[in-house]
Design a protein around this motif. Sequence first.
Motif, PDB file in Angstrom:
ATOM      1  N   THR A 129      37.567  47.273  46.671  1.00 45.02           N
ATOM      2  CA  THR A 129      37.956  46.815  47.996  1.00 45.02           C
ATOM      3  C   THR A 129      37.921  45.301  48.019  1.00 45.02           C
ATOM      4  O   THR A 129      37.083  44.676  47.382  1.00 45.02           O
ATOM      5  CB  THR A 129      37.007  47.379  49.077  1.00 45.02           C
ATOM      6  OG1 THR A 129      35.678  46.967  48.770  1.00 45.02           O
ATOM      7  CG2 THR A 129      37.064  48.889  49.115  1.00 45.02           C
ATOM      8  N   GLN A 130      38.837  44.736  48.742  1.00 35.46           N
ATOM      9  CA  GLN A 130      38.876  43.281  48.836  1.00 35.46           C
ATOM     10  C   GLN A 130      37.900  42.820  49.916  1.00 35.46           C
ATOM     11  O   GLN A 130      37.679  43.524  50.879  1.00 35.46           O
ATOM     12  CB  GLN A 130      40.293  42.786  49.119  1.00 35.46           C
ATOM     13  CG  GLN A 130      41.231  43.788  49.656  1.00 35.46           C
ATOM     14  CD  GLN A 130      42.645  43.299  49.704  1.00 35.46           C
ATOM     15  OE1 GLN A 130      43.291  43.183  48.681  1.00 35.46           O
ATOM     16  NE2 GLN A 130      43.142  43.045  50.867  1.00 35.46           N
ATOM     17  N   PRO A 131      37.353  41.646  49.739  1.00 33.07           N
ATOM     18  CA  PRO A 131      36.434  41.132  50.745  1.00 33.07           C
ATOM     19  C   PRO A 131      37.142  40.913  52.082  1.00 33.07           C
ATOM     20  O   PRO A 131      38.327  40.584  52.117  1.00 33.07           O
ATOM     21  CB  PRO A 131      35.974  39.788  50.174  1.00 33.07           C
ATOM     22  CG  PRO A 131      36.534  39.665  48.823  1.00 33.07           C
ATOM     23  CD  PRO A 131      37.534  40.752  48.618  1.00 33.07           C
ATOM     24  N   GLU A 132      36.408  41.139  53.152  1.00 27.72           N
ATOM     25  CA  GLU A 132      36.948  40.891  54.488  1.00 27.72           C
ATOM     26  C   GLU A 132      36.536  39.498  54.948  1.00 27.72           C
ATOM     27  O   GLU A 132      35.428  39.051  54.694  1.00 27.72           O
ATOM     28  CB  GLU A 132      36.412  41.924  55.488  1.00 27.72           C
ATOM     29  CG  GLU A 132      36.995  43.282  55.309  1.00 27.72           C
ATOM     30  CD  GLU A 132      36.583  44.253  56.413  1.00 27.72           C
ATOM     31  OE1 GLU A 132      35.845  43.871  57.342  1.00 27.72           O
ATOM     32  OE2 GLU A 132      37.015  45.412  56.330  1.00 27.72           O
ATOM     33  N   GLY A 160      43.701  34.279  42.224  1.00 29.65           N
ATOM     34  CA  GLY A 160      43.824  35.719  42.064  1.00 29.65           C
ATOM     35  C   GLY A 160      43.050  36.586  43.037  1.00 29.65           C
ATOM     36  O   GLY A 160      43.173  37.810  42.996  1.00 29.65           O
ATOM     37  N   GLN A 161      42.226  36.005  43.891  1.00 30.63           N
ATOM     38  CA  GLN A 161      41.426  36.794  44.836  1.00 30.63           C
ATOM     39  C   GLN A 161      42.275  37.221  46.029  1.00 30.63           C
ATOM     40  O   GLN A 161      43.102  36.462  46.507  1.00 30.63           O
ATOM     41  CB  GLN A 161      40.234  35.952  45.330  1.00 30.63           C
ATOM     42  CG  GLN A 161      39.359  36.641  46.343  1.00 30.63           C
ATOM     43  CD  GLN A 161      38.611  37.827  45.749  1.00 30.63           C
ATOM     44  OE1 GLN A 161      37.902  37.676  44.762  1.00 30.63           O
ATOM     45  NE2 GLN A 161      38.793  38.986  46.337  1.00 30.63           N
ATOM     46  N   SER A 162      42.076  38.439  46.504  1.00 29.31           N
ATOM     47  CA  SER A 162      42.742  38.938  47.708  1.00 29.31           C
ATOM     48  C   SER A 162      41.706  39.114  48.807  1.00 29.31           C
ATOM     49  O   SER A 162      40.525  39.361  48.527  1.00 29.31           O
ATOM     50  CB  SER A 162      43.407  40.288  47.432  1.00 29.31           C
ATOM     51  OG  SER A 162      44.384  40.168  46.441  1.00 29.31           O
ATOM     52  N   PHE A 163      42.140  39.021  50.052  1.00 28.69           N
ATOM     53  CA  PHE A 163      41.246  39.176  51.202  1.00 28.69           C
ATOM     54  C   PHE A 163      41.918  40.030  52.271  1.00 28.69           C
ATOM     55  O   PHE A 163      43.133  39.989  52.432  1.00 28.69           O
ATOM     56  CB  PHE A 163      40.927  37.811  51.842  1.00 28.69           C
ATOM     57  CG  PHE A 163      40.161  36.883  50.953  1.00 28.69           C
ATOM     58  CD1 PHE A 163      38.776  36.912  50.917  1.00 28.69           C
ATOM     59  CD2 PHE A 163      40.824  35.973  50.149  1.00 28.69           C
ATOM     60  CE1 PHE A 163      38.068  36.048  50.102  1.00 28.69           C
ATOM     61  CE2 PHE A 163      40.134  35.100  49.331  1.00 28.69           C
ATOM     62  CZ  PHE A 163      38.745  35.135  49.304  1.00 28.69           C
ATOM     63  N   GLU A 209      41.146  45.180  61.183  1.00 31.32           N
ATOM     64  CA  GLU A 209      41.951  44.614  60.093  1.00 31.32           C
ATOM     65  C   GLU A 209      43.338  44.268  60.623  1.00 31.32           C
ATOM     66  O   GLU A 209      43.980  45.100  61.260  1.00 31.32           O
ATOM     67  CB  GLU A 209      42.078  45.618  58.945  1.00 31.32           C
ATOM     68  CG  GLU A 209      40.764  45.917  58.272  1.00 31.32           C
ATOM     69  CD  GLU A 209      40.887  46.936  57.152  1.00 31.32           C
ATOM     70  OE1 GLU A 209      41.960  47.563  57.007  1.00 31.32           O
ATOM     71  OE2 GLU A 209      39.910  47.102  56.421  1.00 31.32           O
ATOM     72  N   ILE A 210      43.769  43.027  60.385  1.00 29.33           N
ATOM     73  CA  ILE A 210      45.088  42.616  60.886  1.00 29.33           C
ATOM     74  C   ILE A 210      46.036  42.157  59.784  1.00 29.33           C
ATOM     75  O   ILE A 210      47.226  41.998  60.021  1.00 29.33           O
ATOM     76  CB  ILE A 210      44.980  41.509  61.954  1.00 29.33           C
ATOM     77  CG1 ILE A 210      44.288  40.276  61.386  1.00 29.33           C
ATOM     78  CG2 ILE A 210      44.268  42.021  63.188  1.00 29.33           C
ATOM     79  CD1 ILE A 210      44.412  39.059  62.266  1.00 29.33           C
ATOM     80  N   GLY A 211      45.517  41.938  58.596  1.00 31.28           N
ATOM     81  CA  GLY A 211      46.408  41.485  57.536  1.00 31.28           C
ATOM     82  C   GLY A 211      45.690  41.319  56.221  1.00 31.28           C
ATOM     83  O   GLY A 211      44.484  41.515  56.121  1.00 31.28           O
ATOM     84  N   GLU A 212      46.490  40.963  55.224  1.00 35.27           N
ATOM     85  CA  GLU A 212      45.956  40.717  53.894  1.00 35.27           C
ATOM     86  C   GLU A 212      46.467  39.385  53.372  1.00 35.27           C
ATOM     87  O   GLU A 212      47.616  39.022  53.623  1.00 35.27           O
ATOM     88  CB  GLU A 212      46.407  41.807  52.913  1.00 35.27           C
ATOM     89  CG  GLU A 212      45.834  43.168  53.195  1.00 35.27           C
ATOM     90  CD  GLU A 212      46.339  44.179  52.178  1.00 35.27           C
ATOM     91  OE1 GLU A 212      45.496  44.849  51.568  1.00 35.27           O
ATOM     92  OE2 GLU A 212      47.574  44.267  51.998  1.00 35.27           O
ATOM     93  N   LEU A 213      45.611  38.694  52.690  1.00 36.10           N
ATOM     94  CA  LEU A 213      46.011  37.505  51.931  1.00 36.10           C
ATOM     95  C   LEU A 213      45.978  37.916  50.476  1.00 36.10           C
ATOM     96  O   LEU A 213      44.945  38.308  49.951  1.00 36.10           O
ATOM     97  CB  LEU A 213      45.022  36.358  52.147  1.00 36.10           C
ATOM     98  CG  LEU A 213      45.135  35.581  53.439  1.00 36.10           C
ATOM     99  CD1 LEU A 213      44.004  34.564  53.530  1.00 36.10           C
ATOM    100  CD2 LEU A 213      46.461  34.874  53.504  1.00 36.10           C
TER     101      LEU A 213
END
Length: 89
Positions: A3-6, A26-29, A37-41
Amino acid sequence: MTTQPEITQRDLRSRSREIMDAVEHGQSFTVTRDGHEIGELIPLRRRRRFVSRQDFATMSRHAPSIDAGSFRADQEVASTSETDSPYDR
């Protein structure tokens, strides 16, 4: 699956440089606002412009073989159909 960090919207605003540097590496959030949750980076996938000879050989190892005669015939059909004017009909 990892899971990606929030991060909160506030974190994104106040720590944007640090977060964007992490995305660049390379990190995703997952971005949240008011606990939702409203989006992803996510980092953009970058296309490599150069492929080494060894990498090309490795990638090509399992490629299907090409029949030269069929390839030339396909090219001939494509080249003649592309040069035909739609106004000559």
